[in-house]
Design an enzyme around this catalytic site. Structure first.
Site, PDB file in Angstrom:
ATOM      1  N   LYS A  56     -32.933  34.372 113.564  1.00 16.16           N
ATOM      2  CA  LYS A  56     -32.769  33.467 114.714  1.00 16.16           C
ATOM      3  C   LYS A  56     -34.338  32.820 114.913  1.00 16.16           C
ATOM      4  CE  LYS A  56     -32.427  34.558 119.312  1.00 16.16           C
ATOM      5  NZ  LYS A  56     -33.782  33.782 119.561  1.00 16.16           N
ATOM      6  N   ASP A 112     -34.753  38.269 114.740  1.00 24.11           N
ATOM      7  CA  ASP A 112     -35.458  37.197 115.271  1.00 24.11           C
ATOM      8  C   ASP A 112     -36.842  37.033 114.881  1.00 24.11           C
ATOM      9  OD1 ASP A 112     -35.348  35.455 117.505  1.00 24.11           O
ATOM     10  OD2 ASP A 112     -35.718  36.895 119.249  1.00 24.11           O
ATOM     11  N   GLU A 161     -36.606  29.775 117.224  1.00 24.43           N
ATOM     12  CA  GLU A 161     -36.500  28.992 118.693  1.00 24.43           C
ATOM     13  C   GLU A 161     -36.802  27.461 118.419  1.00 24.43           C
ATOM     14  OE1 GLU A 161     -38.924  30.720 121.830  1.00 24.43           O
ATOM     15  OE2 GLU A 161     -37.689  32.505 121.564  1.00 24.43           O
ATOM     16  N   GLU A 173     -30.496  28.994 126.254  1.00 25.00           N
ATOM     17  CA  GLU A 173     -31.066  29.936 127.405  1.00 25.00           C
ATOM     18  C   GLU A 173     -31.324  29.306 128.546  1.00 25.00           C
ATOM     19  OE1 GLU A 173     -33.979  32.797 125.889  1.00 25.00           O
ATOM     20  OE2 GLU A 173     -34.511  33.447 127.880  1.00 25.00           O
ATOM     21  N   ASP A 203     -37.159  39.352 119.666  1.00 22.70           N
ATOM     22  CA  ASP A 203     -38.516  39.352 119.728  1.00 22.70           C
ATOM     23  C   ASP A 203     -38.623  39.756 121.256  1.00 22.70           C
ATOM     24  OD1 ASP A 203     -37.967  37.204 120.914  1.00 22.70           O
ATOM     25  OD2 ASP A 203     -39.646  36.072 120.168  1.00 22.70           O
ATOM     26  N   SER A 204     -37.728  40.021 122.098  1.00 19.24           N
ATOM     27  CA  SER A 204     -37.830  40.680 123.376  1.00 19.24           C
ATOM     28  C   SER A 204     -38.056  42.255 123.256  1.00 19.24           C
ATOM     29  CB  SER A 204     -36.461  40.437 124.027  1.00 19.24           C
ATOM     30  OG  SER A 204     -35.567  40.981 123.495  1.00 19.24           O
TER      31      SER A 204
HETATM   32  O1  KIV Z   1     -35.322  38.030 121.896  1.00 18.13           O
HETATM   33  C1  KIV Z   1     -34.405  37.932 122.597  1.00 18.13           C
HETATM   34  O2  KIV Z   1     -33.934  38.970 123.101  1.00 18.13           O
HETATM   35  C2  KIV Z   1     -33.772  36.795 122.622  1.00 18.13           C
HETATM   36  C3  KIV Z   1     -32.601  36.485 123.677  1.00 18.13           C
HETATM   37  C4  KIV Z   1     -33.068  36.500 125.084  1.00 18.13           C
HETATM   38  C5  KIV Z   1     -31.916  35.296 123.347  1.00 18.13           C
HETATM   39  O3  KIV Z   1     -34.180  35.717 122.071  1.00 18.13           O
END
Ligand code: KIV
Length: 294
Positions: A143, A113, A145, A211, A74-75
């Site tokens: 993934k 994510d 959080e 992280e 989600d980055s």
């Molecule tokens: O979205 C992402 O890039 C992440 C990583 C920083 C773990 O969640």
């Protein structure tokens, strides 16, 4: 998962992919990375590598370079859509990116994510989002959080047959709740980190991202868990490493975290190329006959 090729006998799961190790070019490496290869890597002390990817071009390059897993993070909220945080990015925005990445790889394990707001409401919401990613993108896992607070969500998704990578320590979707980019697991905070780590393992996660936690705290988590730990700014004592590709390749504009080592200067290369091309066009030297049709 690079390193010395192992004997087929070392992969207790056997089957067509007998040797779980080695980059894409290593003889006997897996044709397709699976969750069992993460587990085997931890067992045998082979480091796991991951990068984020948001498009088919980088996915193809990283896959061919032997990177073990690609995270459609989600980055993308920051690095593709230009938001200040990951909070605004939506499932509908991430799905086409995950589809592009999953469609481009032949070996790497692709993880989608789950963005903020797509799983906090409870296990059924979480399952709904995970199923969308699996059906609509071709990703191999999701993934999300959170440690103890995400136990039920992880458990529900795993029960449905979908592998989950957990993510604890600093969790960017909670940036405001955590009071900014604050290192987690320092001092007494290590107890919560260990409790979160145990919770996600008990819920059935196949791996966990740590992280921005102190290296020693990450070491303690890695020793506690049977599942592999993946560091993003958590030091060297983990089972694998993950970086945001635009930070790592020097494409990110502005500040990058202290834990990032830049392996290229793509922003500089692209900027120089753009300036040179503009100058050529303005001078009339591009295109010439070589770049024109008869
Ligand atoms: O979205 C992402 O890039 C992440 C990583 C920083 C773990 O969640």
């Amino acid at each position: 998962m690079s390193g010395e090729p192992q004997t087929a006998a070392s992969d207790s799961s056997s089957g067509a992919e007998q040797n779980p190790y080695g980059g894409a070019s290593a003889p006997g490496g897996p044709k397709r990375v699976r969750t069992r290869h993460f587990q085997n890597a931890k067992r045998d002390g082979i480091k796991i590598t991951g990068l984020t990817s948001y498009d088919q071009l980088t996915a193809r390059i990283f896959d061919e370079a032997g990177i073990d897993f690609l995270l459609v993070g989600d980055s993308a909220g920051n690095n593709v859509f230009g938001h200040e945080t990951t909070l605004p990015v939506t499932v509908d925005e991430l799905i086409p990116l995950a589809r592009a990445v999953a469609g481009a790889v032949t070996r790497a394990f692709v993880i989608a994510d789950m963005p903020f707001g797509s799983y906090e409401n409870g296990p059924e919401d979480a399952l709904h989002t995970a199923v969308r990613f699996m059906k609509e993108t071709g990703a191999h896992a999701v993934k999300l959080e959170g440690g103890e607070r995400s136990y039920k969500q992880i458990r529900r998704i795993v029960q449905a047959g979908i592998p989950v990578m957990a993510h604890i320590g600093y969790t960017p979707q909670s940036e405001h709740g955590l009071g900014g980019h604050v290192i987690q697991g320092r001092g007494e905070g290590v107890q919560q980190l260990l409790a979160d780590a145990k919770a996600v393992q008990d819920a059935g996660a196949f791996a966990v991202v740590l992280e921005m936690v102190p290296a020693d705290a990450a070491r303690q988590v890695t020793e506690l868990l049977d599942i592999p730990t993946i560091s993003v700014g958590a030091g060297p004592h983990t089972d694998g490493q993950l970086l945001v590709w635009t930070d790592w390749a020097g494409l990110t504009i502005g500040r990058v975290p202290k834990f990032v080592k830049q392996y290229a200067n793509l922003a500089g290369i692209l900027s120089d190329a753009a300036k040179e091309w503009r100058a050529d066009v303005e001078a009339g030297s591009y295109p010439n006959s070589e770049h024109s049709y008869e």
